[in-house]
Design a protein around this motif. Structure first.
Motif, short mmCIF file in Angstrom:
data_model
loop_
_atom_site.label_atom_id
_atom_site.label_comp_id
_atom_site.label_asym_id
_atom_site.label_seq_id
_atom_site.Cartn_x
_atom_site.Cartn_y
_atom_site.Cartn_z
N SER A 129 0.88 -1.18 0.00
CA SER A 129 0.00 0.00 0.00
C SER A 129 0.91 1.22 0.00
CB SER A 129 -0.90 0.00 1.24
OG SER A 129 -0.13 0.02 2.43
N LEU A 130 0.54 2.22 -0.80
CA LEU A 130 1.39 3.40 -0.96
C LEU A 130 0.54 4.55 -1.48
CD1 LEU A 130 3.55 2.86 -4.17
CD2 LEU A 130 1.54 1.53 -3.60
N SER A 131 1.12 5.72 -1.55
CA SER A 131 0.37 6.88 -2.02
C SER A 131 0.15 6.80 -3.52
CB SER A 131 1.12 8.17 -1.69
OG SER A 131 2.28 8.28 -2.50
N ALA A 132 -0.89 7.46 -3.99
CA ALA A 132 -1.20 7.47 -5.42
C ALA A 132 -0.07 8.12 -6.21
CB ALA A 132 -2.52 8.19 -5.67
N ASP A 133 0.49 9.20 -5.69
CA ASP A 133 1.58 9.90 -6.39
C ASP A 133 2.81 9.01 -6.52
OD1 ASP A 133 0.06 12.14 -6.75
OD2 ASP A 133 0.86 13.21 -5.00
#
Length: 267
Positions: A225-229
């Motif tokens: 899981s990670l940021s969209a950017d």
């Protein structure tokens, strides 16, 4: 070892005998069982006192894992041996010589086309072995069907038939070492169903390779899981890495074959 070197089927079989682990009476007994005759009859065939029926040729061709073209040639050699008149022998000898020339120069196999048809591409991308063998022949150490059979651990008949297909459509061409990649391009657009099949073939091959646990291989799986950017940035960087690979791979000398699979997707 190429069957097309021989105009006598017995010399070909003797050559096969010499290149197989089991020799002498053991091989004679095995072949006799394959073609459904006695070992004595098999010996008589090999020394020239008896010939072979087409049914025997069919069974032995399957056992030797000959391609369809090689089997056709084997049949022609036996027909030549069995011919009872001088004119008939000349007829078969002419056919044999013609098939030898086709094998040597491949005039009737190579099609003068600028782009492969969708039907040909569909066969090419149907299994990993077509792409795999085309890449493998670029390695100079791989010069014969037997080399490829051993390298990829595939049945000889399968390899021989794939080689016939690749040569016929100029995906590989003859060279001093055996074959090399041909001039035909296999490019298909990214949205083609053939691309999906290509990806599936090599991912399944990768799964099989995992079972072998080779120290030379590398497999990495990391759900995250990670940021969209950051996700967009990582995808962009992966694309750049692939482009860098492609630039270096082109001029690199072909010595080994490898497959790179990168899966990056949202789930």
């Amino acid at each position: 070892m190429s069957i097309y070197k021989y105009q006598n089927f017995r010399k070909y079989l003797h050559s096969v005998q010499e290149n197989l682990p089991r020799k002498g009476r053991g091989m004679i007994t095995l072949w006799a069982k394959v073609i459904q005759v006695t070992p004595t009859m098999m010996s008589q065939i090999l020394i020239g006192n008896k010939s072979m029926s087409l049914e025997m040729v069919d069974r032995l061709s399957t056992h030797l894992q000959l391609s369809e073209r090689e089997k056709d040639y084997f049949i022609m050699l036996v027909e030549f041996d069995r011919a009872g008149t001088h004119s008939l022998k000349n007829y078969f000898l002419k056919k044999i010589t013609q098939m030898q020339d086709e094998s040597r120069y491949l005039k009737n196999q190579i099609q003068d086309v600028t782009e492969l048809s969708i039907e040909i591409k569909a066969v090419y991308y149907s299994q990993w072995i077509y792409v795999g063998i085309r890449n493998l022949v670029a390695c100079k150490k791989v010069a014969t069907i037997e080399n490829i059979t051993e390298e990829l651990n595939l049945p000889r008949e399968t390899v021989a038939n794939v080689i016939d297909f690749l040569v016929k459509h100029q995906l590989i061409i003859p060279s001093k070492q055996g074959w090399e990649p041909g001039p035909q391009s296999t490019f298909v657009p990214a949205d083609s169903p053939l691309v999906y099949k290509h990806h599936q073939n090599w991912r399944l091959k990768g799964i099989h390779q995992m079972d072998l646990r080779s120290k030379e291989d590398l497999f990495y799986t990391s759900p995250m899981s990670l940021s969209a950017d950051l996700a967009k940035d990582l995808r962009s960087r992966l694309v750049k890495i692939i482009q860098e690979f492609q630039k270096e791979i082109g001029p690199s000398e072909s010595e080994v074959v490898r497959c790179l699979n990168i899966d990056w997707f949202e789930y």
